[in-house]
Design a protein around this motif. Structure first.
Motif, PDB file in Angstrom:
ATOM      1  N   MET A  75     -15.795  22.568 106.838  1.00 36.26           N
ATOM      2  CA  MET A  75     -15.407  21.478 106.090  1.00 36.26           C
ATOM      3  C   MET A  75     -15.964  20.116 107.066  1.00 36.26           C
ATOM      4  SD  MET A  75     -11.834  19.901 104.494  1.00 36.26           S
ATOM      5  CE  MET A  75     -11.827  21.233 103.132  1.00 36.26           C
ATOM      6  N   SER A  76     -16.438  19.084 106.612  1.00 39.34           N
ATOM      7  CA  SER A  76     -16.700  17.992 107.499  1.00 39.34           C
ATOM      8  C   SER A  76     -15.666  17.235 107.651  1.00 39.34           C
ATOM      9  CB  SER A  76     -17.884  17.236 106.958  1.00 39.34           C
ATOM     10  OG  SER A  76     -17.524  16.469 105.813  1.00 39.34           O
ATOM     11  N   LEU A  77     -15.549  16.253 108.720  1.00 34.40           N
ATOM     12  CA  LEU A  77     -14.437  15.419 108.765  1.00 34.40           C
ATOM     13  C   LEU A  77     -14.366  14.484 107.702  1.00 34.40           C
ATOM     14  CD1 LEU A  77     -12.053  14.745 110.899  1.00 34.40           C
ATOM     15  CD2 LEU A  77     -13.741  13.246 111.979  1.00 34.40           C
ATOM     16  N   ALA A  78     -15.560  14.141 107.263  1.00 35.01           N
ATOM     17  CA  ALA A  78     -15.419  13.070 106.028  1.00 35.01           C
ATOM     18  C   ALA A  78     -14.908  13.708 104.865  1.00 35.01           C
ATOM     19  CB  ALA A  78     -17.104  12.492 105.569  1.00 35.01           C
ATOM     20  N   THR A  79     -15.172  14.959 104.464  1.00 30.68           N
ATOM     21  CA  THR A  79     -14.700  15.741 103.468  1.00 30.68           C
ATOM     22  C   THR A  79     -13.242  15.742 103.398  1.00 30.68           C
ATOM     23  OG1 THR A  79     -16.817  16.853 103.023  1.00 30.68           O
ATOM     24  CG2 THR A  79     -14.715  17.925 102.074  1.00 30.68           C
ATOM     25  N   ALA A  80     -12.798  15.915 104.815  1.00 26.43           N
ATOM     26  CA  ALA A  80     -11.486  16.351 105.161  1.00 26.43           C
ATOM     27  C   ALA A  80     -10.714  15.006 104.889  1.00 26.43           C
ATOM     28  CB  ALA A  80     -11.067  16.593 106.463  1.00 26.43           C
ATOM     29  N   TYR A  81     -11.083  13.883 105.258  1.00 28.81           N
ATOM     30  CA  TYR A  81     -10.457  12.564 104.839  1.00 28.81           C
ATOM     31  C   TYR A  81     -10.412  12.320 103.258  1.00 28.81           C
ATOM     32  CZ  TYR A  81      -9.284  10.942 109.525  1.00 28.81           C
ATOM     33  OH  TYR A  81      -8.748  10.885 110.703  1.00 28.81           O
ATOM     34  N   ALA A  82     -11.730  12.993 102.491  1.00 30.08           N
ATOM     35  CA  ALA A  82     -11.681  12.753 101.161  1.00 30.08           C
ATOM     36  C   ALA A  82     -10.579  13.424 100.746  1.00 30.08           C
ATOM     37  CB  ALA A  82     -13.032  13.181 100.715  1.00 30.08           C
ATOM     38  N   VAL A  83     -10.203  14.840 100.960  1.00 28.38           N
ATOM     39  CA  VAL A  83      -9.015  15.729 100.674  1.00 28.38           C
ATOM     40  C   VAL A  83      -7.907  15.034 100.848  1.00 28.38           C
ATOM     41  CG1 VAL A  83      -7.992  17.851 100.818  1.00 28.38           C
ATOM     42  CG2 VAL A  83     -10.575  17.760 100.908  1.00 28.38           C
ATOM     43  N   GLN A  84      -7.803  14.229 102.026  1.00 22.12           N
ATOM     44  CA  GLN A  84      -6.506  13.588 102.248  1.00 22.12           C
ATOM     45  C   GLN A  84      -5.918  12.565 101.386  1.00 22.12           C
ATOM     46  OE1 GLN A  84      -5.175  10.276 105.416  1.00 22.12           O
ATOM     47  NE2 GLN A  84      -5.569  12.118 106.553  1.00 22.12           N
ATOM     48  N   HIS A  85      -7.316  11.615 101.124  1.00 17.95           N
ATOM     49  CA  HIS A  85      -7.060  10.600 100.002  1.00 17.95           C
ATOM     50  C   HIS A  85      -6.541  11.121  98.668  1.00 17.95           C
ATOM     51  CE1 HIS A  85      -7.670   7.441 102.780  1.00 17.95           C
ATOM     52  NE2 HIS A  85      -9.181   7.849 103.137  1.00 17.95           N
ATOM     53  N   ALA A  86      -7.344  12.217  98.204  1.00 17.44           N
ATOM     54  CA  ALA A  86      -7.094  12.852  97.014  1.00 17.44           C
ATOM     55  C   ALA A  86      -5.584  13.289  96.928  1.00 17.44           C
ATOM     56  CB  ALA A  86      -7.823  14.095  96.735  1.00 17.44           C
ATOM     57  N   GLY A  87      -4.970  13.723  97.940  1.00 12.60           N
ATOM     58  CA  GLY A  87      -3.797  14.383  97.765  1.00 12.60           C
ATOM     59  C   GLY A  87      -2.894  12.866  97.956  1.00 12.60           C
ATOM     60  N   ILE A  88      -3.194  12.039  98.747  1.00 15.41           N
ATOM     61  CA  ILE A  88      -2.284  10.736  98.268  1.00 15.41           C
ATOM     62  C   ILE A  88      -2.478  10.154  96.901  1.00 15.41           C
ATOM     63  CG2 ILE A  88      -2.116   8.353  98.998  1.00 15.41           C
ATOM     64  CD1 ILE A  88      -0.951  10.389 101.078  1.00 15.41           C
ATOM     65  N   ALA A  89      -3.654  10.488  96.335  1.00 17.34           N
ATOM     66  CA  ALA A  89      -3.597   9.822  95.078  1.00 17.34           C
ATOM     67  C   ALA A  89      -2.707  10.625  94.173  1.00 17.34           C
ATOM     68  CB  ALA A  89      -5.375  10.034  94.593  1.00 17.34           C
ATOM     69  N   LEU A  90      -2.546  11.814  94.180  1.00 18.38           N
ATOM     70  CA  LEU A  90      -1.715  12.717  93.274  1.00 18.38           C
ATOM     71  C   LEU A  90      -0.558  12.343  93.627  1.00 18.38           C
ATOM     72  CD1 LEU A  90      -3.048  16.395  94.293  1.00 18.38           C
ATOM     73  CD2 LEU A  90      -3.169  15.222  92.051  1.00 18.38           C
ATOM     74  N   ARG A  91       0.079  11.970  94.929  1.00 16.38           N
ATOM     75  CA  ARG A  91       1.513  11.353  94.801  1.00 16.38           C
ATOM     76  C   ARG A  91       1.495   9.860  94.145  1.00 16.38           C
ATOM     77  NH1 ARG A  91       4.689  12.562  99.823  1.00 16.38           N
ATOM     78  NH2 ARG A  91       3.788  14.539 100.829  1.00 16.38           N
ATOM     79  N   GLU A  92       0.431   9.105  94.230  1.00 18.73           N
ATOM     80  CA  GLU A  92       0.513   7.769  93.705  1.00 18.73           C
ATOM     81  C   GLU A  92       0.742   8.096  92.139  1.00 18.73           C
ATOM     82  OE1 GLU A  92      -1.707   4.469  96.374  1.00 18.73           O
ATOM     83  OE2 GLU A  92      -3.068   6.020  95.743  1.00 18.73           O
ATOM     84  N   GLY A  93       0.035   9.155  91.875  1.00 14.31           N
ATOM     85  CA  GLY A  93       0.113   9.424  90.420  1.00 14.31           C
ATOM     86  C   GLY A  93       1.527   9.795  89.819  1.00 14.31           C
ATOM     87  N   ARG A  94       2.331  10.202  90.988  1.00  9.56           N
ATOM     88  CA  ARG A  94       3.667  10.399  90.480  1.00  9.56           C
ATOM     89  C   ARG A  94       4.612   9.325  90.897  1.00  9.56           C
ATOM     90  NH1 ARG A  94       2.109  15.733  92.909  1.00  9.56           N
ATOM     91  NH2 ARG A  94       3.094  15.146  95.089  1.00  9.56           N
ATOM     92  N   GLY A  95       4.250   8.113  91.060  1.00 10.49           N
ATOM     93  CA  GLY A  95       5.106   7.023  91.170  1.00 10.49           C
ATOM     94  C   GLY A  95       5.180   6.636  92.721  1.00 10.49           C
ATOM     95  N   GLU A  96       4.488   7.374  93.769  1.00 10.82           N
ATOM     96  CA  GLU A  96       4.836   6.930  94.991  1.00 10.82           C
ATOM     97  C   GLU A  96       3.821   5.809  95.588  1.00 10.82           C
ATOM     98  OE1 GLU A  96       4.987  10.203  98.123  1.00 10.82           O
ATOM     99  OE2 GLU A  96       5.553  11.550  96.561  1.00 10.82           O
ATOM    100  N   THR A  97       4.405   4.840  96.178  1.00  9.14           N
ATOM    101  CA  THR A  97       3.580   3.728  96.816  1.00  9.14           C
ATOM    102  C   THR A  97       3.271   3.807  98.242  1.00  9.14           C
ATOM    103  OG1 THR A  97       5.526   2.559  97.306  1.00  9.14           O
ATOM    104  CG2 THR A  97       4.196   2.389  95.009  1.00  9.14           C
TER     105      THR A  97
END
Ligand code: 0L1
Ligand code: MG
Length: 243
Positions: A29-51
């Motif tokens: 996994m490249s570093l760029a993809t790893a950060y994309a995974v991190q942002h996708a994980g945060i998007a899941l949290r935001e979808g549950r109402g986290e800010t």
């Protein structure tokens, strides 16, 4: 596996407290993809109402960076639900294998400059088995971020060599210095600005910046009063419980 698949696996491990194998055990996994995974994980949290509450840096100590064979810091996101009030409780049973580290935190102002500083505790918890990971794995796992506690905000111009103690039930379990944070924690701001610009994190008015750890992380067990004392800044604490 897609970026979203990886993010969902990490999200499930966080929710269940069940460790998973490293994502890179099956494919690089490249570093760029790893950060994309991190942002996708945060998007899941935001979808549950986290800010979003701010950002954190990792690998800010020379010893830790050398141990990982890396020459730069990593950046992760903090959300409002990761925050525990000073003196509050953390349920170790909800984690995989949580550890705590004493840190310095900054509050950022409207122009993303530092307006206040506080002693802080960061609870890190790798979602990977045995707390073992590559650089890409830990970035994808939001730099092991789990929870954070902020002490009283204050103003202090010099932060470069303040003594830091981590105490469990009043006994010192680790000692360090703010000099272990990039040589001077004030260097965390330009580092965070650079990393945020490179990897798509936002530093906004009111954002918290966790600058990095002043000692090695120490494993948490239930029933402990955990306190960080930073000379000149005061102290911050959390009680660990189970269930
Ligand atoms: O906040 C930190 O310094 C942790 C960064 C990730 C590495 C780890 O989990 O030990
Ligand atoms: Mg940390």
């Amino acid at each position: 596996m897609t970026v979203e698949d990886h993010a969902e696996r990490l999200d499930r491990a966080t929710a269940t407290g069940q460790a998973i194998p490293q994502l890179t055990s099956t494919e690089p996994m490249s570093l760029a993809t790893a950060y994309a995974v991190q942002h996708a994980g945060i998007a899941l949290r935001e979808g549950r109402g986290e800010t979003l509450a701010g950002v954190k840096l990792g690998f800010t100590s020379k010893a830790k960076a050398e141990q990982m064979g890396v020459s730069d810091v990593i950046i992760g996101s903090l959300t409002d639900r990761m925050r525990i009030e000073d003196g509050g409780t953390f349920d170790v049973g909800r984690g995989v294998h949580p550890r705590v580290e004493p840190e310095v935190a900054f509050r950022l102002g409207p122009d993303a400059g530092i307006v206040a500083v506080a002693p802080a505790l960061e609870i890190i918890d790798s979602r990977y088995r045995d707390f073992d990971f590559s650089l890409a794995d830990v970035v994808a796992d939001n730099t092991s971020a789990s929870a954070f506690v902020l002490g009283p905000w204050t103003q202090l111009d010099r932060l470069d060599a303040l003594a830091v103690d981590l105490l469990f039930d009043g006994e010192v379990v680790a000692t360090g210095s703010t000099a272990d944070i990039l040589g001077d924690p004030l260097r965390a701001l330009p580092a965070a600005q650079r990393m945020a610009a490179a990897y798509g994190h936002r530093l906004r008015d009111g954002s918290v910046l966790l600058a990095g750890a002043a000692t090695a992380a120490v494993a948490l067990r239930a029933g402990t009063h955990v306190e960080a004392r930073v000379a000149g800044l005061g102290s911050v604490s959390v009680h660990t419980v189970e269930g």
